[in-house]
Enzyme design. Structure first.
Site, mmCIF file in Angstrom:
data_model
loop_
_atom_site.group_PDB
_atom_site.id
_atom_site.type_symbol
_atom_site.label_atom_id
_atom_site.label_comp_id
_atom_site.label_asym_id
_atom_site.label_seq_id
_atom_site.Cartn_x
_atom_site.Cartn_y
_atom_site.Cartn_z
ATOM 1 N N LYS A 1 3.386 7.048 18.412
ATOM 2 C CA LYS A 1 3.272 5.586 18.321
ATOM 3 C C LYS A 1 3.856 4.928 19.567
ATOM 4 O O LYS A 1 3.270 4.005 20.135
ATOM 5 C CB LYS A 1 3.985 5.078 17.055
ATOM 6 C CG LYS A 1 3.260 5.460 15.768
ATOM 7 C CD LYS A 1 4.087 5.205 14.511
ATOM 8 C CE LYS A 1 3.328 5.690 13.272
ATOM 9 N NZ LYS A 1 4.086 5.545 12.012
ATOM 10 N N GLN B 1 10.173 4.229 10.199
ATOM 11 C CA GLN B 1 9.354 5.356 9.749
ATOM 12 C C GLN B 1 9.791 5.835 8.364
ATOM 13 O O GLN B 1 10.986 6.016 8.105
ATOM 14 C CB GLN B 1 9.450 6.494 10.786
ATOM 15 C CG GLN B 1 8.547 7.684 10.500
ATOM 16 C CD GLN B 1 7.049 7.383 10.644
ATOM 17 O OE1 GLN B 1 6.652 6.397 11.266
ATOM 18 N NE2 GLN B 1 6.227 8.215 10.053
ATOM 19 N N ASP C 1 3.858 -2.865 9.802
ATOM 20 C CA ASP C 1 3.357 -1.899 8.818
ATOM 21 C C ASP C 1 2.651 -2.588 7.656
ATOM 22 O O ASP C 1 1.922 -1.951 6.903
ATOM 23 C CB ASP C 1 4.540 -1.118 8.208
ATOM 24 C CG ASP C 1 4.708 0.263 8.815
ATOM 25 O OD1 ASP C 1 3.688 0.856 9.212
ATOM 26 O OD2 ASP C 1 5.852 0.738 8.872
HETATM 27 N N1 GUN Z 1 5.046 7.400 7.083
HETATM 28 C C1 GUN Z 1 3.775 7.828 6.858
HETATM 29 N N2 GUN Z 1 2.888 6.864 7.163
HETATM 30 C C2 GUN Z 1 3.605 5.800 7.580
HETATM 31 C C3 GUN Z 1 3.256 4.495 8.035
HETATM 32 O O1 GUN Z 1 2.091 4.106 8.102
HETATM 33 N N3 GUN Z 1 4.297 3.701 8.393
HETATM 34 C C4 GUN Z 1 5.595 4.085 8.301
HETATM 35 N N4 GUN Z 1 6.540 3.226 8.647
HETATM 36 N N5 GUN Z 1 5.958 5.288 7.882
HETATM 37 C C5 GUN Z 1 4.962 6.136 7.524
#
Ligand code: GUN
Length: 307
Positions: free
Chosen positions: A58, A102, A125
C-alpha cells in the site's frame, strides 16, 4: 468458449496512472495558489508477515502515484491507549488526509474503538460507523471500503455495468459482502443492480448462484464456487485470497481464490484470476480514496471563514 479473463492488474494500472496525473496537477501551483500533496498514513501493529506485506504494498503504491505516505509500526504489545493516541495524532495532522489501521489487531485491542477513533473524513478504509451508515443509506460522496468499491470499478472498466443485472454476492463480511451489496444497490453509476446476498447458512447455495448475471464470491474458502454453480456466460468476480500448500511452489504454498478457476472458466463469460484480479484493484482504490478524502478535506477548509 472459455471465459474472458478480466485482468485487475491492467485495470488497476490504468487507474493508478489516472491518479498519478491528478496528484501531479494538484501538486503544481496555479495562479499563485500553492499546490498540495495528499497524505496517507498506515498503521501496522505487530509483525504478522501477511499484514506487513500488504501494508508495504500500500505504501509503495501510494509513493508511486505521488501520494505522501507514512508507515507507523507499533509492537504487538502496544496498549489500546497508545494506539488511540497515535490515531488522534494523525487525526490532527494537516499533512495526513487518509488513515488506515491494518486489521486484524491483537486480541487485547478493541478493534471497534480504534476504527471509531479515526475521523470519518480521513477513514480511507470506509470502516467508520458514520461511513458505513452513509453508504447503507445510499450516499454517493461517502468513503466506501476499498475492495467492494474496486470490484464495482473493475466491472465498469471491463464493460460489465451492473445496472439492471442480477448480482449474487456470496459472503456477508463487513469488509466485502455487506458494503458490496450497498454499493450495487445505490442509484446511478456502478449501482442500480438487483442484489442477492448469500452466505454460509444459505441452503442450496448453487440454486442461488445459478441465478446470477454477475457473481461476486467473498468467503475465504477455496472451491466455494464450482462450475455447476455458475450460469453459462455469467461474469464471476473472485475476491478470495487463500494459501494452499504446494510443495512444488518456491514458498511451499500458492494463492488461490474462492472459485474453482479451471472448472468455472469453461462456463463463465468472464472471470477474474487470483492473483491479478481484485487484489490490485483494492490497493489502487485505497489511493483513489486518499485523493477523494484529501479533496473533500481541502474543499471544506476553503469554505470555512476564519473567525
Ligand atoms: N485487512 C484485510 N483487509 C483489510 C483492509 O481492507 N483494510 C484494513 N485496514 N485491514 C485489512
Amino acid at each position: 468458449m472459455p471465459a474472458t479473463i478480466i485482468s485487475g492488474t491492467e485495470v488497476a494500472r490504468t487507474l493508478r496512472a489516472e491518479l498519478k496525473e491528478k496528484v501531479a496537477r494538484r501538486a503544481s501551483s496555479h495562479n499563485g495558489t500553492p499546490g498540495w500533496i495528499p497524505g496517507l498514513a498506515t498503521v501496522l501493529v505487530g509483525d504478522d508477515p501477511a499484514s506487513r506485506a500488504y501494508v508495504g504494498m500500500k505504501n509503495r503504491a501510494a509513493a508511486e502515484v505521488g501520494i505522501h505516505s507514512r508507515q507507523i509500526n507499533l509492537p504487538a504489545d502496544v496498549s489500546e491507549d497508545e494506539l488511540l493516541g497515535v490515531v488522534e495524532g494523525l487525526n490532527a495532522d494537516p499533512d495526513i488526509h487518509g488513515i488506515l489501521v491494518q486489521l486484524p489487531l491483537p486480541r487485547h485491542i478493541d478493534e471497534e474503538a480504534i476504527l471509531e477513533a479515526i475521523l470519518p473524513e480521513k477513514d480511507v478504509d470506509g470502516f467508520h460507523p458514520v461511513n458505513v451508515g452513509r453508504l447503507a443509506v445510499g450516499a454517493d460522496d461517502v468513503l466506501a471500503p476499498c475492495t467492494p468499491k474496486g470490484v464495482v470499478d473493475l466491472l465498469l472498466r471491463s464493460g460489465h455495468d451492473p445496472a439492471g443485472k442480477h448480482v449474487v454476492v456470496v459472503g456477508r463480511s463487513n469488509i466485502v459482502g455487506r458494503p458490496m451489496a450497498s454499493l450495487l444497490l445505490r442509484r446511478g453509476r456502478g449501482g442500480d443492480a438487483t442484489v442477492t446476498v448469500a452466505h454460509s447458512r444459505t441452503p442450496d447455495l448453487g440454486a442461488v448462484t445459478r441465478l446470477a448475471d454477475i457473481l461476486v464470491v467473498a468467503v475465504g474458502r477455496p472451491d466455494t464456487v464450482t462450475a455447476d454453480m455458475v450460469r453459462e456466460g455469467a461474469v464471476v468476480i473472485d475476491v478470495g485470497v487463500n494459501r494452499v500448500d504446494d510443495p512444488s511452489a518456491p514458498r511451499g504454498y500458492r494463492l488461490v481464490g474462492d472459485v474453482d478457476f479451471e472448472g468455472v472458466r469453461e462456463v463463465a463469460g468472464a472471470l477474474t484470476p487470483v492473483p491479478g484480479g481484485v487484489g490490485p484493484m483494492t490497493i489502487a482504490t485505497l489511493l483513489a480514496n486518499t485523493v477523494q478524502a484529501a479533496e473533500a478535506i481541502r474543499a471544506r477548509s476553503e469554505q470555512e471563514v476564519p473567525a
